[in-house]
Design an enzyme around this catalytic site. Sequence first.
Site, mmCIF file in Angstrom:
data_model
loop_
_atom_site.group_PDB
_atom_site.id
_atom_site.type_symbol
_atom_site.label_atom_id
_atom_site.label_comp_id
_atom_site.label_asym_id
_atom_site.label_seq_id
_atom_site.Cartn_x
_atom_site.Cartn_y
_atom_site.Cartn_z
ATOM 1 N N TRP A 52 -1.967 -41.324 17.343
ATOM 2 C CA TRP A 52 -1.634 -41.356 18.756
ATOM 3 C C TRP A 52 -1.640 -39.988 19.416
ATOM 4 C CZ3 TRP A 52 2.412 -38.099 18.763
ATOM 5 C CH2 TRP A 52 3.197 -38.035 17.613
ATOM 6 N N ASN A 53 -1.703 -38.904 18.655
ATOM 7 C CA ASN A 53 -1.523 -37.587 19.285
ATOM 8 C C ASN A 53 -2.740 -37.125 20.060
ATOM 9 O OD1 ASN A 53 -2.791 -37.292 16.742
ATOM 10 N ND2 ASN A 53 -2.115 -35.175 16.563
ATOM 11 N N LYS B 140 -9.295 -48.916 14.579
ATOM 12 C CA LYS B 140 -7.952 -49.412 14.817
ATOM 13 C C LYS B 140 -7.167 -48.305 15.524
ATOM 14 C CE LYS B 140 -3.491 -50.318 13.789
ATOM 15 N NZ LYS B 140 -2.466 -49.407 14.303
ATOM 16 N N PRO B 141 -7.005 -48.399 16.873
ATOM 17 C CA PRO B 141 -6.216 -47.398 17.590
ATOM 18 C C PRO B 141 -4.738 -47.512 17.227
ATOM 19 C CG PRO B 141 -7.617 -48.692 19.081
ATOM 20 C CD PRO B 141 -7.572 -49.403 17.770
ATOM 21 N N GLY C 189 -3.763 -39.035 10.096
ATOM 22 C CA GLY C 189 -2.376 -39.413 10.323
ATOM 23 C C GLY C 189 -1.440 -38.669 9.382
ATOM 24 N N SER C 190 -0.298 -39.265 9.124
ATOM 25 C CA SER C 190 0.745 -38.605 8.350
ATOM 26 C C SER C 190 0.429 -38.629 6.861
ATOM 27 C CB SER C 190 2.089 -39.300 8.589
ATOM 28 O OG SER C 190 2.099 -40.585 7.978
ATOM 29 N N GLU D 294 -7.314 -36.973 6.682
ATOM 30 C CA GLU D 294 -6.864 -35.743 7.353
ATOM 31 C C GLU D 294 -5.399 -35.957 7.676
ATOM 32 O OE1 GLU D 294 -5.286 -33.644 9.868
ATOM 33 O OE2 GLU D 294 -6.716 -34.343 11.383
ATOM 34 N N LEU D 295 -4.508 -35.279 6.921
ATOM 35 C CA LEU D 295 -3.104 -35.656 6.888
ATOM 36 C C LEU D 295 -2.147 -34.609 7.430
ATOM 37 C CD1 LEU D 295 -3.106 -37.323 3.342
ATOM 38 C CD2 LEU D 295 -3.631 -38.361 5.555
ATOM 39 N N CYS E 17 -1.788 -31.801 14.350
ATOM 40 C CA CYS E 17 -1.855 -31.594 12.904
ATOM 41 C C CYS E 17 -1.968 -30.120 12.550
ATOM 42 C CB CYS E 17 -3.056 -32.347 12.329
ATOM 43 S SG CYS E 17 -2.897 -34.145 12.419
ATOM 44 N N GLU F 169 6.676 -30.712 8.074
ATOM 45 C CA GLU F 169 5.975 -30.779 9.356
ATOM 46 C C GLU F 169 6.885 -31.464 10.377
ATOM 47 O OE1 GLU F 169 1.523 -31.982 10.939
ATOM 48 O OE2 GLU F 169 2.457 -33.217 9.394
#
Length: 482
Positions: free
Chosen positions: A153-154, A177-178, A228-229, A249-250, A283, A383
């Site tokens: 969402w960022n 998938k948004p 995402g996370s 990509e976390l 991120c 984080e």
Amino acid sequence: MSQNHVITCQNFHSGTWHDASDGTIERRNPATTELAAIAPRSSTADVDAAVASAVAAFRTWRRTLPVDRARCLHELAAACTPRIDDMAAAITREQGKPLEEARGEVRKFITALHYYAEEAQRVFGRTIPNDVAGFTSIVEKEPIGPVAGIVPWNYPIELIGWKLAGATAAGCTIVIKPSEYTPGCAQILSECIATVFPAGVVNFVYGDGSTGQALVEHPAIRKVAFTGSMRIGQAIFRSVNGITGLSLELGGSCPMIVTARSDIAAAVQGATRRSFRNAGQICIAINRIYVQDSVYDEFVAGLAKAADALTVADGIAVPSADVGSLTMDETYRRTLDHIADARKRGASVVAGGGPVDELAPGLFLRPTVVADAPDEALVMHEETFGPLVGVAKFTDLDDAIARANAAPGGLAAYAYTNDTHETFTLARELDFGNVAVNNVDAGIINAPYGGRRESGFGSEHGHEGLESYLQLKHIRLRHGAQ
């Protein structure tokens, strides 16, 4: 610009829109609590339908000439350009960032479309001489197949662009998938896509985590591209079929090192931008800063002053604000918890430190600088993903590098120094996928972008971002020519 514009979303596949079978999800504006969007809560059957659309379209799209795939991407960029303001307003209402910043995000999305349109025509194989006369080996690159793109969402439009553009340029089809927090801007994008791409090449399916899980576990998906996370990335790693391609990509706790041989004013400016842009919800945001002791006080004073000078406001009401609302209560609470933890451990809050009461009940926090933060403080190794940065001093550069490398993630690191030896030492010894020296732009569209260790693996951006959607085929020909 009116606050009360509610976007109704529908799943998009097979070139048309569809209601989901499992109810809806409401998304409210985090700055005002007003309803911003209503999205489907998609079931496994809805996911099956979207994937089936991508599978059917792949049979033709994989054979579409690169020049024609490039044309579609250029045309999508053209179709999105008149709707920059629409998408930006939806981003701001759903996600919270200031409107001008949201416009910049959509423009970067359009840039990515143009970039990968050109890269689509630059996929090359090779020929290999054999050790037997009359044989030639040809190595070709082919699209890997239907792709699942799971986006956060960022940066809800820009991060769709990285996956959509790279995958379709390579000849793959994709189901996106948004995030359930930012469905409305994706709905507008799907309206642009419908005017350009053949049916089924790009598909959208909305929902929460269970929808995402059904998508990544689908047996017809050949690659999952996730941003995402760390927590969700690790869960996806465990969930996907063992032979399904995967890129993650976390994020991570990104450090910055400022030496005594740096331009302190430039370092302060860079730290302010990369710590607080998008309310720290990036991120590659700077989470922790290590400053050499002889310039520590100067740097801390400059950063505190710069943070206090930032304008915090509703991003629709004040489009040019520096910092908007946070997106969700979870990050709002975690930021406050990290501030409280730093205080408890003896750190000093030198800027910000709490909510913006006059903007309640919106999720607004003042940009916060915590000085003299011990390594044990949460802000120095977790984080935060909010408008908070911790600062600590160092004496020896090797010690600063070791502390910077100590966190489990390795996405991006930053450094400021005007010394050539320090520059190359930092660039080589910082164990991160991206290292920026004397600037805070660790990721650019034409260079590979990805993390190490618990920050994931695989690359986006650059030609590598397209190559990640390709697989190799060896063709050995016997032709008799001597």
